[in-house]
Scaffold this active site. Sequence first.
Site, PDB file in Angstrom:
ATOM      1  CD  GLU A  34       6.144   9.424  17.523  1.00 44.31           C
ATOM      2  OE1 GLU A  34       7.062   9.465  16.698  1.00 44.31           O
ATOM      3  OE2 GLU A  34       5.295   8.512  17.561  1.00 44.31           O
TER       4      GLU A  34
ATOM      5  CB  SER B  30      -0.181   7.437  13.067  1.00 48.92           C
ATOM      6  OG  SER B  30      -1.351   6.860  12.482  1.00 48.92           O
TER       7      SER B  30
ATOM      8  N   GLY C 146      -3.673   5.020  12.949  1.00 47.28           N
ATOM      9  CA  GLY C 146      -3.827   4.227  11.734  1.00 47.28           C
ATOM     10  C   GLY C 146      -3.419   2.783  11.933  1.00 47.28           C
TER      11      GLY C 146
ATOM     12  CE  LYS D   4      -2.787   3.342   1.520  1.00 43.40           C
ATOM     13  NZ  LYS D   4      -2.066   4.567   1.842  1.00 43.40           N
TER      14      LYS D   4
ATOM     15  CB  CYS E 129      10.204   5.816  14.082  1.00 43.79           C
ATOM     16  SG  CYS E 129      11.551   4.811  13.425  1.00 43.79           S
TER      17      CYS E 129
ATOM     18  CD  GLU F 140       8.707   1.767  13.596  1.00 44.48           C
ATOM     19  OE1 GLU F 140       9.009   2.977  13.635  1.00 44.48           O
ATOM     20  OE2 GLU F 140       9.337   0.932  12.922  1.00 44.48           O
TER      21      GLU F 140
END
Length: 509
Positions: free
Chosen positions: A375, A222, A225, A166, A282, A245
């Site tokens: 975060e 995120s 998501g 994707k 990240c 992740e």
Amino acid sequence: MAAAPVWSVDPRTGKQREQVAVEATAEEVDAAVRAAHAARGSLADRAVRSAFLRSAADGLEAAGDELIEVADAETALGRVRLTGELARTAYQLRAFAGIVDEGAFLDVIINHPDDTATPPVPDLRRYKVPLGVVAVYSASNFPFAFSVAGGDTASALAAGCPVVVKAHPDHPALSELVAGVLRRAAAGHGIPEGVVGLVHGFTAGVELIKHPLVAAAGFTGSVRGGRALFDAAAARPVPIPFHGELGSLNPVVVTEAAAAERAEAIGSGLAGSMTLGTGQFCVKPGLVLVPSGAAGDGLVKALAAAVGDTGAGVLLDHRMRDNFVAGVAERAELDGVEAPVTPGAGAEHTVSAGFLTVPAARLAEEGAYDLLLEECFGPVTVVARYADDGEASAVLSRLPGNLTATVHLSAEEAAGEGRGAQILAELTPLAGRVLVNGWPTGVAVAPAQHHGGPYPATTSTSTSVGGTAIERWLRPVTYQNAPEALLPPELRDGNPLGLPRRFDGVLER
């Protein structure tokens, strides 16, 4: 209704560059998955798939100038950063090719019958087989290394699993180009091009995780998501592994002795780490525990000087810019929070780096300050000033899972004096990688690497970087009392493939 167009957008101006594709329909997602599923057999030969991975690396390098130009136009990450990332991606593909050739990832174990054991042991032969089609969800911040040809794709193909990717909407043109490179490499070894599928669009991503022929998924993005896809993977009639992740604060603890010993070096090092890539890593350090008092003051002063000298930067897209500006403003409004260098909006399309300070005691209990333990994607960090070791430990005890956790120790503490070992023990449950006297930005592609951590850092205990990432796409199978003639060659006594294995309890290399 006509499918929505997919545009390449320049984050430096916010303007559309060109139409790249259209969002995939449910029928097109189905076709991509079925084509990948049909290509499974073409990856059965390890020699063929390792050669394919090496050809893919060669192809990326050969097309490097064009790929980097398009990647920079879509991400504003800069040619220097992108050149290094492309090299890392090619290296990663070749590293997995080497792992495929070696064969240890198959984890072959053979036990011959033993009637003297209690209970008796039959003939047992165990190895690992590929799961099937893997759905890969590209990341925004690594358009090469965590995207179409990134670690999820490379490790899945190495395991013998076709992929359907994707594409991330921040770099659709690059995604199409890289997918083309991979497909040409596949065709060069007689592998159907459908072994690497590519779809665009939010709805396509949802359809992909639901498809009954998708056997596993890898995601970098995120919490919101990733959690939605994770839940969808679990809610399927047949749930599938989802290796996501999602988010990480990456805490740092600076001891009082370390701050007294090298405040300036730690402050400037922190500035470099938190602003690297405009804070879009990240593993960016998002919370730093610094002692109160003169030693900590010196560190904050050095941090302020270094961050103040950092120029404004462009984030990957305007949605991220808006979220960053709103996020730092909301945090700065909390009582007791100060901004020695104010983060926020720069010019029309840029953001300015900065950091916030807060008494650590405010973070030790649940309440409004929990926002500072989340975060914030972009060039900002939170410096929490602690009065004593107990206060620092209280903050650590409230943190969720992370990709990394770091401690800066003095020379004496690093040699075993003081509470260095205790801090490591406190950090170990929080993260998948624990660093001493370093910075978490920079994730080496190496056999011992672990890029993962307790939830919400990741949704599994696996790594997405390093050789063991291949384990995510395999499952063990044991044959019991199967005739030699019916066994796969990997499990035959004569070891015709020359694989490392454990044979009747003895490790053979």
